[in-house]
Design a protein around this motif. Structure first.
Motif, PDB file in Angstrom:
ATOM      1  N   TYR A  84      96.973  10.594  -8.376  1.00 59.77           N
ATOM      2  CA  TYR A  84      96.657   9.703  -7.249  1.00 59.77           C
ATOM      3  C   TYR A  84      96.798   8.243  -7.667  1.00 59.77           C
ATOM      4  CZ  TYR A  84      94.494  13.720  -4.830  1.00 59.77           C
ATOM      5  OH  TYR A  84      94.235  14.913  -4.217  1.00 59.77           O
ATOM      6  N   LYS A  85      96.359   7.934  -8.870  1.00 61.63           N
ATOM      7  CA  LYS A  85      96.458   6.572  -9.396  1.00 61.63           C
ATOM      8  C   LYS A  85      97.922   6.133  -9.475  1.00 61.63           C
ATOM      9  CE  LYS A  85      95.434   3.938 -13.571  1.00 61.63           C
ATOM     10  NZ  LYS A  85      94.925   4.031 -14.941  1.00 61.63           N
ATOM     11  N   ARG A  88      99.331   5.510  -5.996  1.00 60.42           N
ATOM     12  CA  ARG A  88      98.884   4.188  -5.522  1.00 60.42           C
ATOM     13  C   ARG A  88      99.661   3.076  -6.220  1.00 60.42           C
ATOM     14  NH1 ARG A  88      93.936   6.744  -5.908  1.00 60.42           N
ATOM     15  NH2 ARG A  88      93.389   5.589  -7.799  1.00 60.42           N
ATOM     16  N   ARG A  89      99.928   3.258  -7.499  1.00 58.93           N
ATOM     17  CA  ARG A  89     100.698   2.266  -8.255  1.00 58.93           C
ATOM     18  C   ARG A  89     102.095   2.120  -7.660  1.00 58.93           C
ATOM     19  NH1 ARG A  89     102.438   3.003 -14.534  1.00 58.93           N
ATOM     20  NH2 ARG A  89     103.587   1.073 -14.742  1.00 58.93           N
ATOM     21  N   ASP A  92     101.848   0.338  -4.360  1.00 59.87           N
ATOM     22  CA  ASP A  92     101.617  -1.098  -4.562  1.00 59.87           C
ATOM     23  C   ASP A  92     102.911  -1.833  -4.891  1.00 59.87           C
ATOM     24  OD1 ASP A  92      98.913  -0.801  -4.038  1.00 59.87           O
ATOM     25  OD2 ASP A  92      98.326  -0.819  -6.168  1.00 59.87           O
TER      26      ASP A  92
END
Length: 147
Positions: A84-85, A88-89, A92
């Motif tokens: 998930y991180k 999101r990266r 972004d």
């Protein structure tokens, strides 16, 4: 071998939708044939079935990155939060370029068109390449045995 960024753009220009162009350029790394990648991603074009929601190129980008960031352990799910991180990266990075991952916002309310979306396909593929290079040994990724 043609690089995957160029291939994504060429497939898009050939008539594949934004999501198909990305997923079909990464099909071998994902261990699936091009027809399967094409069929799986067909409904994601135009921001999910031309509803102009999440950009189809972004959705395919998420799929590719999720595959590589997942440990594939069905019962454990230990990689989920890290995955998930990374999603999101990647979002972004796309947002930094376009201000959104939402098709309608990216296209400022206009219907998806070839010239507008081709750039998004290119940049989504660039983000994939950037994150695969920074998170994985590309040689290992390209020769990954555990598809």
């Amino acid at each position: 071998m043609k690089n995957r960024i160029e291939n994504s753009v060429e497939l898009y220009e050939k008539g594949y939708n934004c999501s198909q162009a990305i997923l079909c350029s990464y099909n071998e790394l994902l261990g699936i044939d091009e027809v399967t990648a094409f069929r799986l991603s067909e409904g994601f074009g135009g921001g999910m079935g031309m509803m102009q929601g999440t950009c189809g190129a972004v959705t395919a980008m998420f799929a590719v990155l999720s595959y590589f960031n997942s440990d594939g352990l069905l019962e454990k799910g230990k990689s989920k939060l890290d995955n998930y991180k990374e999603i999101r990266r990647s979002a972004d990075l796309f947002i930094k370029e376009y201000g959104s991952i939402n098709c309608k916002e990216i296209l400022q309310g206009n219907t998806p068109k070839a010239l507008q979306c081709g750039e998004k396909v290119r940049d989504a593929a660039k983000i994939i390449e950037q994150l695969l290079e920074s998170n994985f040994n590309i040689e290992t990724v390209e020769n990954r045995e555990n598809y």
